[in-house]
Design an enzyme around this catalytic site. Structure first.
Site, mmCIF file in Angstrom:
data_model
loop_
_atom_site.group_PDB
_atom_site.id
_atom_site.type_symbol
_atom_site.label_atom_id
_atom_site.label_comp_id
_atom_site.label_asym_id
_atom_site.label_seq_id
_atom_site.Cartn_x
_atom_site.Cartn_y
_atom_site.Cartn_z
ATOM 1 N N ALA A 116 0.556 -1.439 0.094
ATOM 2 C CA ALA A 116 0.102 -0.167 0.420
ATOM 3 C C ALA A 116 0.927 1.429 0.054
ATOM 4 O O ALA A 116 0.298 2.446 -0.548
ATOM 5 C CB ALA A 116 -1.395 0.160 1.119
ATOM 6 N N PRO A 120 3.081 5.045 -1.036
ATOM 7 C CA PRO A 120 2.716 5.383 -0.089
ATOM 8 C C PRO A 120 1.268 5.585 0.507
ATOM 9 O O PRO A 120 1.708 6.163 1.226
ATOM 10 C CB PRO A 120 3.676 6.561 -0.905
ATOM 11 C CG PRO A 120 2.992 6.287 -2.331
ATOM 12 C CD PRO A 120 3.256 5.333 -2.121
ATOM 13 N N GLY A 121 1.044 5.003 -0.516
ATOM 14 C CA GLY A 121 -1.146 5.469 0.273
ATOM 15 C C GLY A 121 -1.609 6.166 -0.132
ATOM 16 O O GLY A 121 -3.167 6.178 -1.023
ATOM 17 N N GLY A 122 -1.297 6.210 -2.022
ATOM 18 C CA GLY A 122 -2.061 6.963 -3.281
ATOM 19 C C GLY A 122 -3.101 6.242 -2.967
ATOM 20 O O GLY A 122 -4.434 6.753 -3.125
ATOM 21 N N GLU A 145 1.576 -3.183 3.953
ATOM 22 C CA GLU A 145 3.689 -2.813 4.119
ATOM 23 C C GLU A 145 4.506 -3.386 4.514
ATOM 24 O O GLU A 145 5.004 -2.912 6.065
ATOM 25 C CB GLU A 145 3.317 -1.028 4.159
ATOM 26 C CG GLU A 145 4.556 0.003 3.145
ATOM 27 C CD GLU A 145 5.168 -0.918 2.460
ATOM 28 O OE1 GLU A 145 6.099 -1.307 2.102
ATOM 29 O OE2 GLU A 145 4.654 -0.595 0.554
ATOM 30 N N ASP A 187 4.812 -9.585 5.754
ATOM 31 C CA ASP A 187 5.104 -10.245 4.333
ATOM 32 C C ASP A 187 3.895 -10.291 3.640
ATOM 33 O O ASP A 187 3.651 -11.109 3.239
ATOM 34 C CB ASP A 187 6.668 -10.895 4.354
ATOM 35 C CG ASP A 187 6.875 -11.583 3.702
ATOM 36 O OD1 ASP A 187 6.347 -11.460 2.256
ATOM 37 O OD2 ASP A 187 7.726 -12.290 3.560
ATOM 38 N N ASP A 233 -0.452 -4.127 -5.808
ATOM 39 C CA ASP A 233 0.128 -2.635 -6.532
ATOM 40 C C ASP A 233 1.145 -2.792 -6.001
ATOM 41 O O ASP A 233 2.470 -2.670 -5.620
ATOM 42 C CB ASP A 233 -0.309 -1.146 -6.561
ATOM 43 C CG ASP A 233 0.613 -0.539 -7.307
ATOM 44 O OD1 ASP A 233 0.663 -0.419 -8.365
ATOM 45 O OD2 ASP A 233 1.527 0.754 -6.633
ATOM 46 N N CYS A 260 4.549 -0.181 -12.479
ATOM 47 C CA CYS A 260 4.592 0.975 -12.874
ATOM 48 C C CYS A 260 5.480 0.709 -14.243
ATOM 49 O O CYS A 260 6.652 1.898 -13.820
ATOM 50 C CB CYS A 260 4.909 2.069 -12.392
ATOM 51 S SG CYS A 260 6.129 1.756 -10.971
#
Length: 380
Positions: free
Chosen positions: A185, A187-189, A207, A238, A256, A310
């Site tokens: 998760a 940085p949380g965006g 995380e 983990d 993600d 990404c």
């Protein structure tokens, strides 16, 4: 090894990070180290001052070793398309940033300011599944809206992000009351974006790394009001073990995944570290597959899972999805072609992908991505 770098457009605490955070994952025994954190402290700056400062900082040296590696790999995978993508990735001044509004601290004045500065709603034509509470503004002109200073007891009004980062959230289609897991998760965006869309029954943000977990908590505290944030679980598990710890517990799961972030990797300054990444890049798909397998275990029958990265890398994207589909008889692909068509006016998408996936290609005037998205469903 995984590089999950976050470049100049996200917020932590009282300071804006112009950052490059490099995290190392050992596929056998996960270890996390942070090599570089650059801080740019201070109050909100004028847009002109911020753009001038950003312009100077973005005139960095491209790592030729990485560019040569990309040239060989992506010419083969993307053909002539790679030339257009490369022109954007190698020129950060072409990069664009979106402004995701925070419905918990909504301001009509902010929306008016954005419009006056030439921003417009990301999705001008409402998508069938787009929650009305999810509002994001973009500008055709590459620019950066000034970041907000963190203030205790006061929520931030907006989150700066790559607009393509919203596509995994839209694909997941979170509904009120559903139990949701965000496996990686920080940085949380995307967690913040999901909470703009719906009120989950149970929301679990995970995380593994300690520093990044604190960063995640800070982000949630900066954007989510206390009554709601108290119902959110933030853990440091983990991700490969979550499925065994919480079997069939969630209706919706976002993976993600850590990946070889193409944008940041191109500007690596440590040649020795870069060479190590090139060697270990092959291990990424193994880690990503393990995270997906764990998420499948944690998913309830009938539940949906979205996998995103990404990077443009086929080995980290469609190849990983093929492996999970071929090895899990209870997992089926979910058609997201309608969503792809609906967002194709705003994003440049790679042609020839299958119905359950999409890949956003950064190109001039649509410099969003890279962002790969695939959706799966558990049937039994």
């Amino acid at each position: 090894m995984v590089t999950k770098s976050l470049l100049f457009h996200k917020i932590l605490g009282k300071r804006t990070m112009e950052r490059s955070i490099t995290t190392v994952y050992s596929p056998v025994n996960v270890n996390f180290h942070h090599f570089k954190i650059f801080w740019a402290s201070g109050k909100i700056e004028t847009e002109e001052k911020l753009e001038n400062k950003t312009k100077g900082k973005l005139q960095r040296q491209i790592c030729q070793v990485v560019l040569d590696h990309f040239e060989k790999q992506y010419t083969k995978e993307l053909g002539d398309t790679w030339t257009r993508v490369r022109d954007v990735l190698t020129h950060p001044l072409c990069w664009q940033h979106a402004v995701l509004l925070n419905k918990f601290s909504w301001s009509s004045e902010l929306e008016n300011t954005l419009c006056l500065k030439g921003y417009r709603p990301l999705f001008q034509e409402t998508l069938p599944y787009l929650p009305g509470s999810l509002k994001c503004y973009i500008s055709r002109t590459p620019r950066r809206f000034p970041a907000q200073k963190h203030q205790i007891g006061k929520l931030k009004e907006y989150y700066l992000l790559n607009a393509a980062s919203l596509l995994p959230v839209l694909a997941l289609e979170v509904k009120d009351g559903e139990d949701v897991l965000d496996v990686c998760a920080a940085p949380g965006g995307k967690s913040v974006a999901m909470l703009q869309c719906a009120y989950p029954g149970q929301f679990h943000c995970n995380e593994y790394d300690g520093l990044r977990s604190r960063w995640l908590k800070q982000t949630l505290e900066s954007f989510i009001p206390d009554p709601l944030i108290n119902s959110i679980t933030v853990s440091k598990l983990d991700g490969r073990q979550i499925g065994d710890l919480n079997p069939e517990l969630y209706d919706k799961i976002l993976v993600d995944a850590p990946c070889s972030n193409d944008r940041s990797w191109l500007f690596s300054s440590d040649i020795q570290q870069t060479m190590l990444r090139l060697i270990q890049r092959k291990e990424l798909s193994s880690l990503q597959l393990q995270l997906l397998r764990s998420a499948v275990k944690a998913l309830r029958p009938g539940g949906s899972l979205v996998y995103s990265t990404c990077t443009l890398s086929k080995a980290e994207n469609s190849d990983v999805i093929n492996l999970i589909l071929n090895s899990c008889s209870n997992i089926l692909p979910v058609d997201i072609s309608d969503m792809s068509k609906a967002v194709s006016q705003e994003f440049t998408l790679l042609g020839g992908t299958r119905q359950h996936e999409l890949l956003v290609l950064p190109e001039k005037e649509k410099a969003w991505g890279p962002m790969y998205v695939a959706k799966l469903k558990k049937i039994i």
